[in-house]
Enzyme design. Structure first.
Site: not given
Length: 693
Positions: A108, A128
């Site tokens: 990210e 995740e």
């Protein structure tokens, strides 16, 4: 060089500012890392001598993700969005230089650079989902804009690590640079960006790929349908899908708001708590109190396996997969040839699906040889694993022979699923070399390895076995000697109650449905049909004394005969069986019992609470090191749903007091099979949890 803080420094290489992050072991996004990045970018932007900025990491990897230890607590210092805004809004081009694994929050961050370069060995991913979460720092909105919604769906719901070559083709990185020359390559790339006056590319503004999917809801409907079985019971995959739908249908900022809302829901829910607990429990299981880190290890270069059946063949494959030579010994040529043939077929099937190459099939098969003589084959092995029939006399006979044949220092292991390993070791002159390595079937697929420490097993043998398990891709848990060890001992409680419930009026499909809805891949009766009802059943000795006997006598031996507890169609789809129902009814009438309607709640509590109670007894007897080890066994060996954490973790969510009260209630009406463990009573009296044990 300017030190920004303890983990970050800034240097100028001509007109390129190089911001270097060094926060071992994996440069996780802790408060210090976020602060270093924020202040480092601020200083680089303010420096008039710098025309571009390179972000690079020391150590074995780029930023490998968030700092999980901060989850659920208050964040200190600049937030990750502050760092990302600083990068993305930089008036100078920012280049992320990537090596190792760029995962989760690390990816990210990289997606907020204007450009990315990577070495060929780098891997990219947003894993995740494996912690019951979704990327919470814009990854759900940026990734689909780079790789397209279809690829983003696959990446985010599997958590797969994408190799650099694939990342380059998909647009995740802009250039691959030579291995070992990342810094030079990234600086050269940054200079090229400036020289060519390339634009400051912001992924958030790139809408071509998401707009192409707009008005095509079938992309998401088809994906959900194709993965329904795999995602069953899990919230995180569905929430990940919803964020990608938002990326397709909403402006960037509104998509971020959806991401935030769904992230917080998952973060505060029980599923993610269970999956994060599992992440740490598996790492904790590798730590053995009392065994020093510098315990000498036994080098394992060659392994012997006794038995070429399903179990022996599967065990051998684990070692060949890790590049370790294996010799399998069988008594006769025919079963040996058959076993080696099945191993080759298994590898060829994997290759046909693209799992390994044809060359790897040959390499692995070449590492596995067969023999009909222990004397000729086991003199130089470092480890031998016995995988023969579960009979003490046979195992003792084999171990007495191994003791005479194997070199001093070789590890003698048994794959028994519950026999007394101290008794097996007693026939050798080297009980310190004897250990249980309990693989689960199919051994080349199942993750769990129960490592069973006997009374005399040496620290060196234990430490070697734990390390070896990791090397062959297993999740290992160290347990003590007791009937059934940890996994099967607890399973026995559930099996007993399932059988009793049938005799009280619950149908096998009712029990299976309750446990399936709880999250197990299948219930005990469907499992019996899959394995075969005739395992351990002897036709000549059968006199219709149990429901299983009657079913086997009627040639209803499970899926393989088209009928068992259930009836099966030609596609092996199960449906409740009137035949089985009548057999059960006849048994109940014969027993003089009065069948009753049994609620789903009672079925679940009767099957699960005795398992938790047995887990407490195991801890009381010190046959498991910690309650989380029991959970690791049940998740990896018995299909306990990951999002429910394991029997002991689930017991903590229900509350030990409720478990105790129910066990006492069942004991009062149904007898001492439900007698609570004294440690359970003590725990409740002290207001403690299973995790405190």
């Amino acid at each position: 060089m300017t030190a920004i803080n303890a983990v970050t420094d800034l240097t100028l290489d001509g007109d390129v500012a190089v911001l270097t992050l060094n926060s071992p072991p994996v440069n996780a996004l802790s408060a210090a890392v976020r602060e270093g990045l924020f202040e480092g970018f601020k200083a680089a932007i303010a420096d008039p001598a710098a025309k571009s900025i390179v972000l690079i990491c020391e150590g074995r990897t780029f930023i490998a993700g968030a700092d999980i230890t901060e989850f659920g607590g208050a964040m200190a210092g600049p937030g990750l969005p502050d760092v990302q805004d600083m990068m993305e809004g930089s008036p100078k081009p920012v280049v992320a230089a990537i090596h190792g694994t760029v995962l989760g929050g690390g990816l990210e961050v990289a997606l907020c650079a204007h450009y990315r370069v990577a070495v060929p060995s780098a891997k990219f991913g947003l894993p995740e989902v494996n912690l019951g979460l979704l990327p919470g720092a814009g990854g759900t909105q940026r990734l689909p804009r780079v790789v397209g919604p279809e690829r983003a769906l696959e990446m985010m719901t599997t958590g797969r690590h994408v190799p650099a070559k694939e990342a380059l083709a998909g647009g995740l990185t802009d250039e691959l640079v030579e291995e070992g020359k990342l810094r030079e390559g990234a600086i050269a790339f940054a200079r090229k960006v400036v020289a060519e006056n390339r634009p400051l590319t912001k992924i958030r503004d790139q809408n071509t790929k998401v707009e192409a999917a707009r008005g095509k809801p079938e992309i998401f409907a088809d994906f959900r349908k194709a993965n329904a079985r795999k995602f069953r019971g899990f919230l995180a995959p569905e929430y990940n899908i919803q964020t990608i739908e938002a990326a397709v249908n909403l402006p960037f900022e509104e998509g971020l708001a959806v991401e935030r809302k769904l992230f917080l829901e998952l973060m505060s829910g029980s599923q993610s708590a269970a999956q994060r607990y599992t992440f740490f429990a598996e790492r904790q299981a590798q730590k053995i109190p009392g065994i020093a880190d510098d315990t000498p290890l036994i080098p394992i270069k060659k392994v012997g396996v006794i038995g070429a059946g399903t179990m022996g063949g599967g065990i051998a494959m684990n070692f060949a997969n890790a590049g370790i030579a294996v010799v399998i010994v069988e008594q006769k040529q025919e079963p040996l040839d058959k076993g080696l043939g099945i191993i080759r077929k298994n590898y060829e099937r994997t290759a046909s699906r693209g799992g390994i190459t044809a060359a790897q099939v040959e390499e692995r098969c070449a590492l596995i040889t067969g023999s009909l003589s222990m004397e000729d084959s086991f003199g130089d092995v470092d480890l031998v694993i016995e995988a023969v029939f579960e009979r003490m006399d046979i195992k003792k006979d084999i171990f007495a022979k191994l003791d005479a044949i194997c070199k001093p220092g070789a590890i003698l292991a048994t794959n028994t699923s519950g026999l007394n390993i101290d008794e097996i070791a007693s026939v050798t002159k080297r009980p310190e070399s004897v250990i249980g390595l309990h693989f689960f079937s199919p051994a080349n697929v199942m993750k769990l390895l129960e490592i069973v420490r006997a009374d005399h097993t040496s620290d060196s043998v234990i430490a070697t076995s734990m390390k070896l398990a990791k090397q062959i891709g297993k999740t290992a848990v160290l347990v003590g000697v007791c009937p059934g060890f940890v996994g099967n001992r607890i399973l026995g409680q559930r099996q007993r109650e399932a059988q009793k419930l049938v005799m009280e009026g619950a149908m096998p499909w009712d029990i299976d449905r309750v446990l399936f809805d709880f999250g197990f891949p299948m219930g005990p009766f469907a499992m019996s049909d899959l394995a075969g009802l005739d395992i351990g059943w002897v036709k000549e000795k059968s006199h219709g004394e149990s429901i299983r006997d009657v079913l086997c006598e009627a040639d209803r031996r499970g899926q393989k005969t088209g009928a068992g507890y259930y009836d099966y169609d030609e596609n092996r789809v199960a449906k409740p069986s009137p035949f089985t129902e009548k057999v059960i009814h006849d048994f109940i009438v014969k027993s003089g019992a009065n069948p009753r309607k049994i609620s789903d709640e009672e079925i679940l509590e009767r099957c699960i609470f005795p398992m938790i109670n047995e887990g407490v007894k195991i801890l009381e007897e010190k046959k498991a090191i910690r309650s989380s080890d029991i959970d690791v066994v049940w998740q990896n060996g018995y299909g306990w749903p990951v999002y429910r954490g394991g029997p002991m973790w689930y017991g903590d969510q229900v509350g030990p007091a409720k478990v105790l009260a129910k066990m006492q209630e069942f004991q009062a009406t149904m007898g001492d099979a439900f007698k609570p463990s004294p440690l359970l009573e003590k725990l409740v009296a002290e207001g403690k949890k299973f995790s405190d044990l």
